[in-house]
Write an enzyme that holds these catalytic residues in place. Structure first.
Site, mmCIF file in Angstrom:
data_model
loop_
_atom_site.group_PDB
_atom_site.id
_atom_site.type_symbol
_atom_site.label_atom_id
_atom_site.label_comp_id
_atom_site.label_asym_id
_atom_site.label_seq_id
_atom_site.Cartn_x
_atom_site.Cartn_y
_atom_site.Cartn_z
ATOM 1 N N HIS A 20 10.622 7.250 13.144
ATOM 2 C CA HIS A 20 9.402 6.470 12.913
ATOM 3 C C HIS A 20 9.512 5.680 11.613
ATOM 4 O O HIS A 20 9.974 6.230 10.609
ATOM 5 C CB HIS A 20 8.194 7.402 12.740
ATOM 6 C CG HIS A 20 7.692 8.023 13.994
ATOM 7 N ND1 HIS A 20 8.180 9.203 14.484
ATOM 8 C CD2 HIS A 20 6.711 7.630 14.845
ATOM 9 C CE1 HIS A 20 7.522 9.516 15.588
ATOM 10 N NE2 HIS A 20 6.635 8.573 15.844
ATOM 11 N N GLU A 67 9.341 -5.661 -9.773
ATOM 12 C CA GLU A 67 10.515 -5.615 -8.895
ATOM 13 C C GLU A 67 11.802 -5.287 -9.634
ATOM 14 O O GLU A 67 12.779 -4.857 -9.020
ATOM 15 C CB GLU A 67 10.650 -6.947 -8.148
ATOM 16 C CG GLU A 67 9.541 -7.126 -7.119
ATOM 17 C CD GLU A 67 9.648 -8.416 -6.320
ATOM 18 O OE1 GLU A 67 10.431 -9.304 -6.723
ATOM 19 O OE2 GLU A 67 8.949 -8.508 -5.290
ATOM 20 N N ASP A 69 14.094 -5.391 -6.459
ATOM 21 C CA ASP A 69 15.080 -6.483 -6.487
ATOM 22 C C ASP A 69 16.323 -6.118 -5.661
ATOM 23 O O ASP A 69 16.880 -6.966 -4.953
ATOM 24 C CB ASP A 69 15.519 -6.782 -7.928
ATOM 25 C CG ASP A 69 14.499 -7.638 -8.675
ATOM 26 O OD1 ASP A 69 13.685 -8.310 -8.011
ATOM 27 O OD2 ASP A 69 14.518 -7.628 -9.923
HETATM 28 MN MN MN Z 1 10.774 10.609 10.757
HETATM 29 MN MN MN Z 2 9.322 -10.398 -4.199
#
Ligand code: MN
Ligand code: MN
Length: 270
Positions: free
Chosen positions: A116, A262, A239
Site C-alpha cells: 500500500h 528541502e 532535494d
Molecule cells: Mn504496507
Molecule cells: Mn520542491
C-alpha cells in the site's frame, strides 16, 4: 422564465466551470494536493504515464506503462483513523477501459508484497475509505522486508503523530525498475520513498508550513534484508528525492521556505 440577470449569472457559472475543466492543474481544492501536484499529473488519457486520479481518500499519479502509481498523496489526521478490518484487494475499474488493470493475482508468487502507498490503517473509518486503499492503483510491488520492516514502522509513527493532534501531508511512491511482474505489465521499483510534512494545527494546509516545520523524507531500497533496520537510518533530504524522481515536491510552499525545508535532513530523535 429566465431573467437577464439570472441568465448572465448562469453564463458566468458556466464559464467558470469550463475554465476549471481546462485548467492545467486540476482541483486545487483537493486536500490531498494541498502542498502541490509534483508531476503536474492530469486526468487525461493523453498522459497515460502521469494520469491523475483523485478520490475523497487520496490523490495519485498513475503510470499505465508501469502498472503502478508514480506517487500517492494523502492527508492524515486523527479524523481518518478507525478500526474497520482489512478488505480484499481489487482491480481499479475506474481506469480507462483499454488500459491494463493490475489484479491482486498478478502479485501472487512474485516474491513481492502488495504494498500500500496510502496505508490500510490510515483509511479504515468507513467502508468507502477502506475500499479505496485496497484498489490496485494504490499498490506497488514491495519487498516484504521493506514493507513489513522500516516502511511499516514509519507508517505507524505517522499515525502516532496524528493521534497526538498533528496533521500530516504525506506523499509516497517508487522509482527505478528492478524487475517486472505480469509479463512486463507491472514494474517493481528499486526504491520506495516518502515525504511527510508535519503540521501542528489541523486544517492549516499550506499556510501552516513555515521554515520551522518538521519534514521527514526517506528513501528505502526495495529489497529484502532490511526488515530489522530502523526507518530513521533511511532519512534523506527532499532535494535528494526530487533529484531521484524528477518531481517538484512541496511546490505550493513559498519558494524560500521550500528551499530551506528541502535541503535539510530530519535528525529528530523520536
Ligand atoms: Mn504496507
Ligand atoms: Mn520542491
Amino acid at each position: 422564465m429566465l431573467s437577464a440577470k439570472h441568465f448572465s449569472m448562469l453564463l458566468f457559472a458556466g464559464l467558470l466551470l469550463s475554465a476549471c475543466r481546462s485548467a492545467k492543474v486540476p482541483s486545487p481544492g483537493s486536500v490531498h494536493l494541498a502542498l502541490g501536484n509534483p508531476s503536474n499529473a492530469e486526468a487525461s488519457i493523453a498522459h497515460p504515464e502521469n494520469y491523475l486520479i483523485e478520490r475523497p481518500q487520496y490523490a495519485l499519479s498513475y503510470n499505465r506503462d508501469r502498472g503502478i502509481p508514480n506517487w500517492v498523496s494523502w492527508q492524515l489526521n486523527a479524523g481518518w483513523l478507525g478500526d474497520l478490518p482489512r478488505l480484499p484487494f481489487s482491480p481499479d475499474n475506474s481506469l480507462p477501459g483499454n488500459w491494463y488493470r493490475a489484479t491482486p493475482g498478478d502479485y501472487t508468487g512474485s516474491g513481492y508484497d502488495r504494498g500500500h502507498m496510502t496505508p490500510a490503517a490510515d483509511r479504515n473509518r468507513t467502508p468507502e475509505d477502506s475500499q479505496a486503499v485496497f484498489l490496485m492503483t494504490n499498490i506497488l510491488p514491495q519487498a516484504p522486508d521493506n514493507n513489513q520492516g522500516p516502511w511499516e514502522k514509519l507508517e505507524s509513527y505517522c499515525r502516532k503523530l496524528a493521534l497526538q493532534g498533528k496533521e500530516l501531508a504525506i506523499i509516497a511512491g517508487g522509482y527505478g525498475t528492478q524487475t517486472t511482474l505480469a509479463g512486463g505489465k507491472i514494474a517493481a521499483p528499486t526504491h520506495t520513498w516518502k515525504v511527510i510534512v508535519i503540521l501542528d494545527r489541523p486544517g492549516s494546509g499550506v499556510d501552516g508550513v513555515s521554515s520551522a516545520t518538521r519534514v521527514i523524507a526517506v528513501d528505502l531500497p526495495n529489497l529484502n534484508g532490511i526488515k530489522r533496520m530502523r526507518w530513521q537510518k533511511f532519512r534523506v533530504s527532499v532535494d535528494q528525492i526530487e533529484a531521484a524522481t524528477g518531481y517538484d515536491l512541496l511546490s505550493n510552499v513559498p519558494e524560500a521556505i521550500q528551499k530551506q525545508l528541502e535541503s535539510q535532513v530530519d535528525g529528530q530523535a523520536i
